[in-house]
Design a protein around this motif. Structure first.
Motif, mmCIF file in Angstrom:
data_model
loop_
_atom_site.group_PDB
_atom_site.id
_atom_site.type_symbol
_atom_site.label_atom_id
_atom_site.label_comp_id
_atom_site.label_asym_id
_atom_site.label_seq_id
_atom_site.Cartn_x
_atom_site.Cartn_y
_atom_site.Cartn_z
ATOM 1 N N VAL A 22 0.765 -1.223 0.093
ATOM 2 C CA VAL A 22 0.004 -0.092 0.010
ATOM 3 C C VAL A 22 0.910 1.204 0.020
ATOM 4 O O VAL A 22 0.533 2.421 -0.687
ATOM 5 N N ILE A 23 1.951 1.177 0.637
ATOM 6 C CA ILE A 23 3.040 2.280 0.605
ATOM 7 C C ILE A 23 3.846 2.504 -0.550
ATOM 8 O O ILE A 23 3.986 3.611 -1.002
ATOM 9 N N THR A 29 4.532 4.711 -8.457
ATOM 10 C CA THR A 29 3.818 5.417 -9.612
ATOM 11 C C THR A 29 4.307 6.746 -9.524
ATOM 12 O O THR A 29 4.573 7.256 -10.955
ATOM 13 N N VAL A 30 4.698 7.520 -8.784
ATOM 14 C CA VAL A 30 5.448 8.811 -8.914
ATOM 15 C C VAL A 30 6.780 8.795 -9.653
ATOM 16 O O VAL A 30 7.185 9.430 -10.444
ATOM 17 N N LEU A 31 7.530 7.743 -8.959
ATOM 18 C CA LEU A 31 8.860 7.537 -9.802
ATOM 19 C C LEU A 31 8.879 7.240 -10.989
ATOM 20 O O LEU A 31 9.596 7.656 -11.780
ATOM 21 N N ALA A 32 7.786 6.390 -11.571
ATOM 22 C CA ALA A 32 7.768 6.013 -12.999
ATOM 23 C C ALA A 32 7.629 7.237 -13.756
ATOM 24 O O ALA A 32 8.060 7.352 -14.767
ATOM 25 N N ILE A 54 6.269 -3.588 -9.906
ATOM 26 C CA ILE A 54 7.603 -3.583 -8.876
ATOM 27 C C ILE A 54 7.144 -3.777 -7.665
ATOM 28 O O ILE A 54 7.841 -4.546 -6.760
ATOM 29 N N ALA A 55 6.158 -2.871 -7.195
ATOM 30 C CA ALA A 55 5.568 -3.194 -5.726
ATOM 31 C C ALA A 55 5.090 -4.397 -5.342
ATOM 32 O O ALA A 55 5.358 -4.936 -4.228
ATOM 33 N N ALA A 56 4.515 -5.134 -6.406
ATOM 34 C CA ALA A 56 3.972 -6.439 -6.110
ATOM 35 C C ALA A 56 5.055 -7.232 -5.947
ATOM 36 O O ALA A 56 4.914 -8.336 -4.865
ATOM 37 N N LEU A 57 5.979 -7.445 -6.982
ATOM 38 C CA LEU A 57 7.225 -8.330 -6.778
ATOM 39 C C LEU A 57 7.875 -8.196 -5.347
ATOM 40 O O LEU A 57 8.044 -9.263 -4.637
ATOM 41 N N GLY A 85 15.327 -2.800 -15.681
ATOM 42 C CA GLY A 85 14.912 -2.953 -17.228
ATOM 43 C C GLY A 85 14.090 -1.667 -17.472
ATOM 44 O O GLY A 85 14.113 -1.091 -18.848
ATOM 45 N N LEU A 86 13.344 -1.191 -16.837
ATOM 46 C CA LEU A 86 12.443 -0.049 -16.992
ATOM 47 C C LEU A 86 13.291 1.355 -16.964
ATOM 48 O O LEU A 86 12.631 2.516 -17.039
ATOM 49 N N GLY A 87 14.535 1.260 -16.260
ATOM 50 C CA GLY A 87 15.388 2.446 -16.212
ATOM 51 C C GLY A 87 14.862 2.986 -15.196
ATOM 52 O O GLY A 87 15.152 4.545 -15.113
ATOM 53 N N ARG A 88 14.626 2.634 -13.996
ATOM 54 C CA ARG A 88 14.057 3.371 -12.979
ATOM 55 C C ARG A 88 15.334 3.335 -11.900
ATOM 56 O O ARG A 88 15.996 2.642 -11.544
ATOM 57 N N PRO A 89 15.179 4.685 -11.139
ATOM 58 C CA PRO A 89 16.137 4.740 -9.970
ATOM 59 C C PRO A 89 15.788 3.941 -8.797
ATOM 60 O O PRO A 89 14.551 3.563 -8.897
ATOM 61 N N PRO A 90 16.665 3.560 -7.835
ATOM 62 C CA PRO A 90 16.436 3.020 -6.560
ATOM 63 C C PRO A 90 15.352 3.597 -5.918
ATOM 64 O O PRO A 90 15.181 4.895 -5.994
ATOM 65 N N SER A 91 14.319 2.778 -5.257
ATOM 66 C CA SER A 91 13.088 3.365 -4.642
ATOM 67 C C SER A 91 12.904 2.695 -3.179
ATOM 68 O O SER A 91 13.707 1.863 -2.786
ATOM 69 N N PHE A 92 11.679 3.229 -2.819
ATOM 70 C CA PHE A 92 11.165 2.552 -1.313
ATOM 71 C C PHE A 92 11.148 0.988 -1.478
ATOM 72 O O PHE A 92 11.088 0.254 -0.562
ATOM 73 N N SER A 93 10.801 0.572 -2.625
ATOM 74 C CA SER A 93 10.445 -0.895 -2.805
ATOM 75 C C SER A 93 11.696 -1.666 -2.395
ATOM 76 O O SER A 93 11.553 -2.950 -2.240
ATOM 77 N N ASP A 94 13.042 -1.118 -2.593
ATOM 78 C CA ASP A 94 14.140 -2.004 -2.565
ATOM 79 C C ASP A 94 14.386 -2.100 -1.051
ATOM 80 O O ASP A 94 15.265 -3.012 -0.678
#
Length: 397
Positions: A22-23, A29-32, A54-57, A85-94
């Motif tokens: 949920v968090i 979504t914002v980072l994407a 990504i959050a679900a995984l 693969g989506l070219g995203r930076p590290p985020s809270f999910s990590d």
């Protein structure tokens, strides 16, 4: 692949994973939107799908980290690869990666344990290369000017990931140490209980077998002699009564120790051997006792008990298995450092056949001698059966 967990553990892990999802989903979504340079809009299906995937995984990896550490590790790697693969930076999910690495070290099998350690090192290298040689937000790529910063990042990432794995390894060691200690205590308790059972069984055998042998011998003798002399039957009944009362007292003492785990009560000594000799003679067995030399003072209680029980069992065997009417010879030699004893009785005619399998009596006598630090041998010698034992006086048991 799957560990057995209690219901409350599954509920706790699922609740933590749901709260994490949920968090993490809105943040992803914002980072994407920011990573692709597109203005954020809640209605953008692509941003929502990317962030939710990504959050679900990572959330699912967090949910099964204790249930199945290898699946959790695979999901964490899948989430990281999709993220890169989506070219995203590290985020809270990590953040879920730290929980997964902890679980691989704390709960995983040996292969998963070392796979988690390798993942921490490889993951630190992948993060560093990705951030400095990957997408446009890397800040100019990897150059000689950015190499020191890349090395610092590599060390920091390896330390952070390795710390999570190390904490899990410490927990694993603590749990195994506790399990080993509990297993050792259980084994020691079972050993003590087994030794106590063997001791009670040995004492019970000595008391009951000897008393019953005397009672049977008296009853058989009185049955045949009563017709000629009724006084013999009366005398035999008196002997049977005395022997049975003595055996009953000993059995009550043993049962009291077994029921209430009390300390040892009064134990027989060599002074009580005269009563045993009298019972054997009353059963109609010629008995000769030779004590030379006599005890020098008061022998240790353990030695006296061993001598008493061995002689009691040896005389019982002579009553039960010896030749009818055959004389029994008992020899005791109380030397300064040891006591030597032997019991010789004529073997019955049936004992000329191959020796039967040793019963509990011989085993019990041998155990008593060994517990006192000595040894015992028993076997046929010509037409006689001989029991010999040597027990040290004051020697190590």
């Amino acid at each position: 692949m799957f560990r057995r967990l209690r219901t409350y553990q599954l509920v706790v892990d699922s609740s933590i994973a749901l709260a994490f999802f949920v968090i993490a989903w809105p943040i992803e979504t914002v980072l994407a939107a920011g990573a692709f340079g597109v203005e954020y809009a809640l209605g953008s299906a692509g941003h929502v799908v990317f962030g939710g995937l990504i959050a679900a995984l990572f959330s699912f990896a967090l949910a099964v980290r204790r249930l199945s550490p290898p699946i959790a590790l695979g999901l964490a790697w899948a989430g990281a690869l999709v993220q890169m693969g989506l070219g995203r930076p590290p985020s809270f999910s990590d953040v879920a990666i730290f929980g997964v690495l902890y679980a691989t070290a704390a709960y995983g099998s040996r292969i998963v344990y070392w796979a988690g350690f390798a993942s921490a090192l490889v993951g630190a290298l992948v993060i560093t290369v990705y951030l400095f040689a990957g997408p446009s937000f890397a800040g100019g790529g990897l150059t000689w000017q950015t190499l020191p910063l890349a090395l610092v990042l590599l060390v920091a990432a390896a330390f952070a990931l390795g710390l999570s794995w190390t904490i899990g390894a410490l927990v694993r060691s603590a749990v195994r140490t506790r399990e080993t200690r509990v297993a050792q205590q259980r084994a020691e308790a079972e050993t003590v209980a087994e030794q106590e059972r063997v001791r009670i069984a040995r004492d019970m055998h000595d008391v009951v077998a000897h008393s019953l042998a005397v009672v049977i011998a008296q009853a058989d003798g009185a049955r045949y002699a009563a017709a000629a002399d009724p006084a013999v039957a009366t005398e035999a009944l008196a002997t049977i009564s005395t022997t049975a009362r003595s055996a009953l007292a000993d059995v009550r003492l043993l049962l009291g120790q077994l029921r209430h785990r009390q300390g040892d009560g009064p134990q027989p000594t060599i002074a009580d051997l005269e009563e045993v000799y009298a019972q054997v003679r009353a059963a109609g067995v010629p008995l000769r006792v030779d004590v030379d030399p006599v005890p020098p003072g008061e022998p240790p209680a353990a030695v006296q008990l061993a001598v008493y029980r061995i002689l009691q069992e040896a005389l019982t065997n002579a009553l039960r298995h010896g030749a009818p009417g055959g004389a029994v010879e008992v020899r005791l030699a109380w030397l300064p450092d040891r006591v030597e004893l032997s019991v010789r009785n004529p073997a019955a005619a049936t004992t000329a056949a191959p020796a039967p399998r040793p019963g509990h009596g011989l085993i019990g006598m041998r155990e008593r001698a060994q517990l006192a630090g000595g040894r015992l041998d028993a076997g046929a010698e010509g037409a006689a059966f001989v029991v010999r034992a040597t027990i040290p006086i004051g020697g190590p048991a």
